[in-house]
Design an enzyme around this catalytic site. Structure first.
Site, PDB file in Angstrom:
ATOM      1  N   CYS A  46      -0.470   0.158 -11.914  1.00  0.00           N
ATOM      2  CA  CYS A  46      -0.632  -1.006 -11.425  1.00  0.00           C
ATOM      3  C   CYS A  46      -0.541  -0.709 -10.075  1.00  0.00           C
ATOM      4  CB  CYS A  46       1.108  -0.594 -12.248  1.00  0.00           C
ATOM      5  SG  CYS A  46       2.146   0.947 -11.380  1.00  0.00           S
ATOM      6  N   HIS A  71       7.562   0.885 -11.456  1.00  0.00           N
ATOM      7  CA  HIS A  71       5.816  -0.011 -11.440  1.00  0.00           C
ATOM      8  C   HIS A  71       6.192  -0.483 -10.836  1.00  0.00           C
ATOM      9  CE1 HIS A  71       3.417  -1.629 -14.345  1.00  0.00           C
ATOM     10  NE2 HIS A  71       3.799  -3.201 -14.966  1.00  0.00           N
ATOM     11  N   ASN A  74       2.908  -9.788 -14.142  1.00  0.00           N
ATOM     12  CA  ASN A  74       2.257  -7.934 -14.893  1.00  0.00           C
ATOM     13  C   ASN A  74       1.215  -7.615 -14.809  1.00  0.00           C
ATOM     14  OD1 ASN A  74       3.300  -5.202 -15.816  1.00  0.00           O
ATOM     15  ND2 ASN A  74       4.561  -5.878 -17.414  1.00  0.00           N
TER      16      ASN A  74
END
EC number: 3.4.22.38
Length: 330
Positions: free
Chosen positions: A140, A277, A297
């Site tokens: 991520c 994240h 995302n």
């Protein structure tokens, strides 16, 4: 896809109220839609039990949302057979260095003169590339970093180009590839390396490989980075408005985040001290009186609202969104 979501969101308060044949049909439809295959019958049974639990959670939440309890809705997606713990383990990847501390040299000091717009969406300005899918690799941080670099590249050159997260996964020695990493380490790598390759030159494979950076594929440079004052949403808003998309870190460990679908996301259980994240703030605004951040995302377009989520803004730094925010200088 919308038909599937409608079918899967039929109210179900308990398995007893949900006929087994309907569950069977929905399970088969869900597997077909997301091309799910399992190694054994035992594995499939265990995954279905998780899926049923998630389906029940979604249905109850949406009933509560219809009664005004929540400001957002959930929907079944490709993560339906995973627990929230598995999602964090396999599909996040933020790893903050133990020695990390903000330096005056890299601290973002906002220019408070003048007003910032009430809303801004860099997708509409052409600063944001399509949503990607990191897969089951803790990368991520690489996608968040690349997204911020792509925005600055567009701002500087007028060209929007997909940069290479795999270049960062393989080559940022201070990070741990698919084992996790941190965005400012990525910006420092690009600065010291004098470049980062394009996605075309260095495609994403979703696993750790040897560093294969090639200067002939170089598509962007970096002159350093700036970090937002910790927890300061006003400074983050000004950075997004004045600079462009900003890398941010959040708590993505809740089932409510896993199955977010639409609306302004606010879960009081989201822990601002449990940042796991990395994502990308590509704007902010107000929806139905609720202030929000527009967040990109890296879980594919099947997640959230075509890969995006609106996260509550000015709600006591919900999910820790302003705690570890940074952007590259180009």
């Amino acid at each position: 896809m919308w038909g599937l979501k409608v079918v899967l969101l039929l109210p179900v308060m308990s398995s007893a109220l949900y006929p087994e044949e309907i569950l069977d049909t929905q399970w088969e439809l869900w597997k077909k839609t997301y091309r799910k295959q399992y190694n054994s019958k035992v594995d499939e049974i265990s995954r279905r039990l998780i899926w049923e639990k998630n389906l029940k959670h979604i249905s109850i939440h949406n009933l509560e949302a219809s009664l005004g309890v929540h400001t957002y809705e959930l929907a079944m997606n490709h993560l339906g057979d995973m627990t929230s713990e598995e999602v964090v383990q396999k599909m996040t990847g933020l790893k903050v260095p133990p020695s990390h501390s903000r330096s005056n040299d890299t601290l973002y000091i906002p220019d408070w003169e003048g007003r910032t717009p009430d809303s801004i969406d860099y997708r509409k300005k052409g600063y944001v590339t399509p949503v990607k899918n990191q897969g089951q690799c803790g990368s991520c941080w690489a996608f968040s970093s690349v997204g911020a670099l792509e925005g600055q590249l567009k701002k500087k050159t007028g060209k929007l180009l997909n940069l290479s997260p795999q270049n960062l996964v393989d080559c940022v020695s201070e990070n741990d590839g698919c084992g996790g990493g941190y965005m400012t380490n990525a910006f420092q790598y690009v600065q010291k390396n004098r470049g980062i390759d394009s996605e075309d030159a260095y495609p994403y494979v979703g696993q750790d490989e040897n560093c294969m950076y090639n200067p002939t594929g170089k598509a962007a440079k970096c002159r350093g980075y700036r970090e937002i004052p910790e927890g300061n949403e006003k400074a983050l808003k000004r950075a997004v408005a004045r600079v462009g998309p900003v890398s941010v870190a959040i708590d993505a460990s809740l089932t409510s985040f896993q199955f977010y679908s639409k609306g302004v996301y606010y879960d009081e259980n989201c822990n601002s001290d449990n940042l796991n994240h990395a994502v990308l703030a590509v704007g902010y605004g107000i929806q139905k009186g609720k202030k929000h951040w527009i967040i990109k995302n890296s879980w594919g377009e099947n997640w959230g609202n075509k890969g995006y989520i609106l996260m509550a803004r000015n709600k006591n730094n919900a999910c820790g969104i302003a705690n570890l925010a940074s952007f590259p200088k180009m």
